[in-house]
Design an enzyme around this catalytic site. Structure first.
Site, mmCIF file in Angstrom:
data_model
loop_
_atom_site.group_PDB
_atom_site.id
_atom_site.type_symbol
_atom_site.label_atom_id
_atom_site.label_comp_id
_atom_site.label_asym_id
_atom_site.label_seq_id
_atom_site.Cartn_x
_atom_site.Cartn_y
_atom_site.Cartn_z
ATOM 1 N N LYS A 22 110.401 -9.447 -22.510
ATOM 2 C CA LYS A 22 111.823 -9.344 -22.886
ATOM 3 C C LYS A 22 112.394 -8.028 -22.381
ATOM 4 C CE LYS A 22 112.890 -7.922 -27.164
ATOM 5 N NZ LYS A 22 113.788 -6.768 -27.257
ATOM 6 N N ASN A 23 111.678 -6.928 -22.595
ATOM 7 C CA ASN A 23 112.220 -5.602 -22.284
ATOM 8 C C ASN A 23 112.135 -5.220 -20.817
ATOM 9 O OD1 ASN A 23 112.950 -5.445 -24.919
ATOM 10 N ND2 ASN A 23 111.375 -3.989 -25.520
ATOM 11 N N ARG A 92 122.106 -5.092 -28.645
ATOM 12 C CA ARG A 92 122.446 -3.738 -28.216
ATOM 13 C C ARG A 92 121.990 -3.452 -26.788
ATOM 14 N NH1 ARG A 92 121.921 0.295 -30.146
ATOM 15 N NH2 ARG A 92 120.855 1.470 -28.588
ATOM 16 N N CYS A 116 121.525 -0.135 -35.400
ATOM 17 C CA CYS A 116 120.884 -1.387 -35.800
ATOM 18 C C CYS A 116 119.960 -1.017 -36.960
ATOM 19 C CB CYS A 116 120.112 -2.008 -34.642
ATOM 20 S SG CYS A 116 118.595 -1.136 -34.299
ATOM 21 N N ARG A 121 120.605 4.872 -32.914
ATOM 22 C CA ARG A 121 120.407 4.477 -31.512
ATOM 23 C C ARG A 121 121.642 4.755 -30.642
ATOM 24 N NH1 ARG A 121 117.204 -1.062 -31.406
ATOM 25 N NH2 ARG A 121 116.686 -0.351 -29.322
ATOM 26 N N PRO A 122 122.071 6.013 -30.577
ATOM 27 C CA PRO A 122 123.217 6.376 -29.745
ATOM 28 C C PRO A 122 122.927 6.180 -28.254
ATOM 29 C CG PRO A 122 122.118 8.341 -30.563
ATOM 30 C CD PRO A 122 121.449 7.173 -31.206
ATOM 31 N N ASP A 124 124.358 8.480 -25.944
ATOM 32 C CA ASP A 124 124.927 9.692 -25.351
ATOM 33 C C ASP A 124 124.263 10.086 -24.039
ATOM 34 O OD1 ASP A 124 122.914 10.149 -27.542
ATOM 35 O OD2 ASP A 124 122.821 12.097 -26.545
ATOM 36 N N ASP A 304 106.933 -0.105 -30.714
ATOM 37 C CA ASP A 304 107.138 -1.553 -30.925
ATOM 38 C C ASP A 304 105.890 -2.245 -31.450
ATOM 39 O OD1 ASP A 304 109.408 -2.123 -28.110
ATOM 40 O OD2 ASP A 304 109.667 -1.193 -30.074
ATOM 41 N N ARG A 396 114.401 -13.613 -31.396
ATOM 42 C CA ARG A 396 114.949 -12.728 -30.362
ATOM 43 C C ARG A 396 113.866 -12.299 -29.381
ATOM 44 N NH1 ARG A 396 118.721 -8.103 -32.526
ATOM 45 N NH2 ARG A 396 118.706 -7.911 -30.280
HETATM 46 C C1 EPZ Z 1 113.918 0.454 -25.835
HETATM 47 O O1 EPZ Z 1 115.020 0.710 -26.674
HETATM 48 C C2 EPZ Z 1 113.381 -0.904 -26.242
HETATM 49 N N1 EPZ Z 1 114.419 -1.915 -26.017
HETATM 50 C C3 EPZ Z 1 112.979 -0.867 -27.716
HETATM 51 O O2 EPZ Z 1 112.404 -2.136 -28.042
HETATM 52 C C4 EPZ Z 1 111.907 0.215 -27.887
HETATM 53 O O3 EPZ Z 1 111.571 0.308 -29.259
HETATM 54 C C5 EPZ Z 1 112.461 1.562 -27.399
HETATM 55 O O4 EPZ Z 1 112.897 1.443 -26.031
HETATM 56 C C6 EPZ Z 1 111.422 2.674 -27.454
HETATM 57 O O5 EPZ Z 1 110.315 2.319 -26.709
HETATM 58 C C7 EPZ Z 1 114.613 -2.369 -24.748
HETATM 59 O O6 EPZ Z 1 113.964 -1.962 -23.811
HETATM 60 C C8 EPZ Z 1 115.665 -3.421 -24.573
HETATM 61 P P1 EPZ Z 1 115.296 4.643 -26.377
HETATM 62 P P2 EPZ Z 1 116.029 1.928 -26.311
HETATM 63 O O7 EPZ Z 1 116.584 4.867 -25.691
HETATM 64 O O8 EPZ Z 1 116.067 2.136 -24.871
HETATM 65 C C9 EPZ Z 1 117.220 8.137 -28.969
HETATM 66 C C10 EPZ Z 1 112.092 -4.075 -29.295
HETATM 67 O O9 EPZ Z 1 111.553 -4.196 -30.397
HETATM 68 N N2 EPZ Z 1 118.318 8.099 -27.981
HETATM 69 O O10 EPZ Z 1 114.021 4.823 -25.619
HETATM 70 O O11 EPZ Z 1 117.290 1.672 -27.057
HETATM 71 C C11 EPZ Z 1 117.104 6.848 -29.774
HETATM 72 O O12 EPZ Z 1 117.967 6.893 -30.891
HETATM 73 C C12 EPZ Z 1 113.056 -2.940 -29.039
HETATM 74 O O13 EPZ Z 1 111.872 -4.830 -28.309
HETATM 75 C C13 EPZ Z 1 119.400 8.971 -28.123
HETATM 76 O O14 EPZ Z 1 119.460 9.759 -29.065
HETATM 77 O O15 EPZ Z 1 115.281 3.162 -26.985
HETATM 78 C C14 EPZ Z 1 115.647 6.837 -30.172
HETATM 79 O O16 EPZ Z 1 115.478 7.652 -31.312
HETATM 80 C C15 EPZ Z 1 113.374 -2.179 -30.319
HETATM 81 N N3 EPZ Z 1 120.410 8.937 -27.206
HETATM 82 C C16 EPZ Z 1 114.946 7.482 -28.971
HETATM 83 O O17 EPZ Z 1 115.972 8.213 -28.273
HETATM 84 C C17 EPZ Z 1 120.392 8.077 -26.130
HETATM 85 O O18 EPZ Z 1 121.341 8.107 -25.314
HETATM 86 C C18 EPZ Z 1 114.324 6.496 -27.991
HETATM 87 O O19 EPZ Z 1 115.295 5.509 -27.716
HETATM 88 C C19 EPZ Z 1 119.292 7.201 -26.001
HETATM 89 C C20 EPZ Z 1 118.264 7.243 -26.929
#
Ligand code: EPZ
Length: 416
Positions: A22-23, A92, A116, A121-122, A124, A304, A396
């Site tokens: 999926k990812n 998202r 979520c 999950r910002p 920025d 995950d 999902r």
């Molecule tokens: C991806 O989410 C995955 N989703 C998530 O899988 C996975 O848990 C996550 O990476 C971590 O491995 C997809 O790939 C579609 P991040 P993502 O940006 O990219 C913070 C599942 O179960 N952050 O790596 O949204 C954020 O809040 C899903 O399949 C910022 O602050 O995660 C988090 O604390 C759930 N600002 C950390 O970084 C930003 O601009 C890591 O988030 C981006 C992220």
């Protein structure tokens, strides 16, 4: 609202095929926006999130053709670079259209995903990177508005490792003028799969899988065919289900090479794991040893898989400490597992799990995708019946879940 009924107690055994990731599929399908030529993807999992993304792309003017696990996208008619709130709020990862739209159209209007269940999950870092590449990006009325005649290559540094942030910026950089270097890049295997797809489309990407990725922008990309990599989290989830039930399974169409940290922990727990070229075999002992873990970006233990490991620790011998370092609220499965008789104490981002002899079946509620997977694992070992409510979360991310579990001998059925 669909529910899942599980009769606990069967040891899982037999063989199932793992679906496409999926990812990996979510960012890779968005990459089709970068070219006016058709792109064909195979091994695309048939999941709710994939359907949502394809509908989002179609309302932008992308032609979508789907046949089994193959999807062909033709973005030659892309004429509406907008991702509306009504669609983004249900998934998202829709934010992944932002980078490709700005790169291809010079503009984008994408709803902020909002938080979520597992955290704020910002996005920025996605925005900061596009601004560094010359885009005028404003956040107004819940939407990200981005405009630029053409993005310019830049040296980018993300404040934290972000998977979709890295993916968005890679896709934006593919058509930028000049070279982009992404430092502190995510190293997940799904990033490498995206890079391989972009290169097949004519992009010039190097370093994917390391924390420094270089992309030399080109004027246009062309069509290609790409096979989505196996889903390592689905793989890990079935390995946990087999481990918890003292079972012995063989998972095909997958590889252990993306799961070292998870397989290490399963072996520490007492399982025997054998890796084949494109399969994994696991056999589990009567009772597992508790294993402590700490989540962190790849190649460390994946967040995950945290919920699924909490479930197996609930019935293991001993005490496990589980630390969640990626998301601020990813222990919601704990209270549901406690309803099944688990002994878990939460202290901030640490959970202390004291293994118990048996869990008792009960009605529980799924709160997010991986939390619901942990409830399935727990239901498989609990005494009696477990009913999991709100299993749309499961749909999902897990293709044909009941059919695959039933093929492994689980007594599970969906209640309409
Ligand atoms: C991806 O989410 C995955 N989703 C998530 O899988 C996975 O848990 C996550 O990476 C971590 O491995 C997809 O790939 C579609 P991040 P993502 O940006 O990219 C913070 C599942 O179960 N952050 O790596 O949204 C954020 O809040 C899903 O399949 C910022 O602050 O995660 C988090 O604390 C759930 N600002 C950390 O970084 C930003 O601009 C890591 O988030 C981006 C992220």
């Amino acid at each position: 609202m669909d529910k899942l009924l599980i009769e606990g107690g069967s040891r899982l055994s037999g063989e199932v095929a793992v679906s496409g990731a999926k990812n990996a599929a979510l960012p890779i399908l968005c990459a089709a926006l970068l070219t006016a030529e058709p792109v064909t993807f195979t091994n695309v999992p048939q999941l709710k999130d994939i359907g949502t993304l394809l509908a989002l792309l179609a309302q932008m003017g992308v032609k979508v053709a789907r046949e089994g696990d193959s999807v062909t996208l033709d973005a030659s008619g892309l004429d509406n670079p907008v991702a509306p709130y009504e669609m983004v709020k249900t998934m998202r990862a829709s934010i992944l259209v932002l980078g490709p739209l700005v790169a291809r159209c010079g503009e984008a209007k994408v709803s902020l995903p909002g938080g979520c269940a597992i955290g704020a999950r910002p996005v920025d870092q996605h925005i900061k990177g596009l601004q560094a590449m010359g885009a005028d990006v404003r956040v107004e009325h819940g939407y990200v508005h981005a405009n630029v005649p053409r993005l310019k290559g830049a040296r980018l540094f993300t404040d934290m490792v972000t998977v979709t942030g890295t993916e968005n910026l890679m896709m934006a950089a593919a058509l930028a003028d000049g070279e982009t270097v992404i430092e502190n890049a995510a190293r997940e295997p799904e990033i490498v799969d995206l890079a391989n797809c972009l290169v097949a489309m004519g992009a010039r990407v190097s370093g994917a899988g390391s924390d420094v990725i270089r992309i030399r922008g080109v004027d246009r990309l062309h069509g290609a065919t790409h096979r989505i990599m196996p889903d390592r989290i689905e793989t890990g989830t079935y390995l946990c289900a087999a481990a918890a039930t003292g079972g012995s399974v063989r998972l095909t169409g997958t590889s252990s090479s993306y799961l070292d940290a998870v397989i290490d922990k399963l072996m520490d727990a007492g399982c025997e794991v054998v890796s084949e070229r494109d399969a994994i075999r696991l056999s589990a002992p009567e009772r597992l040893n508790a294993v402590s873990l700490r989540t962190a970006p790849y190649p460390a233990f994946p967040t995950d898989m945290q919920a699924q490991f909490m479930a197996i620790n609930c019935v293991a011998q001993g005490v496990a400490m589980i630390r969640e370092t990626i998301f601020e609220n990813r222990f919601m499965h704990a209270v549901e597992l406690q309803r099944l008789g688990a002994d878990i104490r939460i202290d901030g981002n640490t959970a202390v799990v004291q293994g118990v002899e048996r869990l008792q079946g009960a009605t529980v509620m799924a709160t997010d995708l991986r939390a619901s997977a942990s409830l399935v694992v727990a239901g498989l070992v609990a005494e009696g019946e477990t009913v999991i409510e709100r299993i749309y979360h499961l749909d999902r991310g897990y293709e044909r879940l009941e059919a695959k579990l039933a093929a492994l001998g689980a007594r599970v059925r969906r209640l309409g």
